[in-house]
Design a protein around this motif. Structure first.
Motif, short mmCIF file in Angstrom:
data_model
loop_
_atom_site.label_atom_id
_atom_site.label_comp_id
_atom_site.label_asym_id
_atom_site.label_seq_id
_atom_site.Cartn_x
_atom_site.Cartn_y
_atom_site.Cartn_z
N LYS A 15 0.81 -1.22 0.00
CA LYS A 15 0.00 0.00 0.00
C LYS A 15 0.84 1.27 0.00
N LYS A 29 -0.73 -4.40 3.48
CA LYS A 29 -2.04 -4.71 4.07
C LYS A 29 -2.27 -6.20 3.91
N MET A 36 -2.08 -3.78 8.87
CA MET A 36 -0.92 -3.29 8.15
C MET A 36 0.35 -3.72 8.88
#
Length: 75
Positions: A15, A29, A36
């Protein structure tokens, strides 16, 4: 490709990416939980053919002695 080792692995999507000269930090993620994690990788080549980028699906794996406990945050 999934790691050959059993356990201590997860699948997710990149991400965010932060480049720090000799290292790159990936924010991934995880599938299923949506949590995360941060993965630090050494930049061993100036130009890598298999460069990872945003929204790439990846597997992460680690050895049992690489785990660093972190105090929970209650926010």
């Amino acid at each position: 490709t999934a790691p050959a080792q059993r356990g201590n692995q997860a699948h997710g999507v990149i991400k965010e990416i932060a480049y720090y000269g000799s290292d790159t930090l990936f924010h991934i993620k995880l599938d299923g939980t949506g949590k995360m994690i941060k993965v630090q990788a050494a930049n061993t080549e100036r130009y890598a053919d298999d460069k990872l980028t945003w929204d790439d699906a990846v597997y992460v794996s680690w050895t049992s002695d690489a785990i660093v406990p972190v105090a929970p945050s209650y926010s």
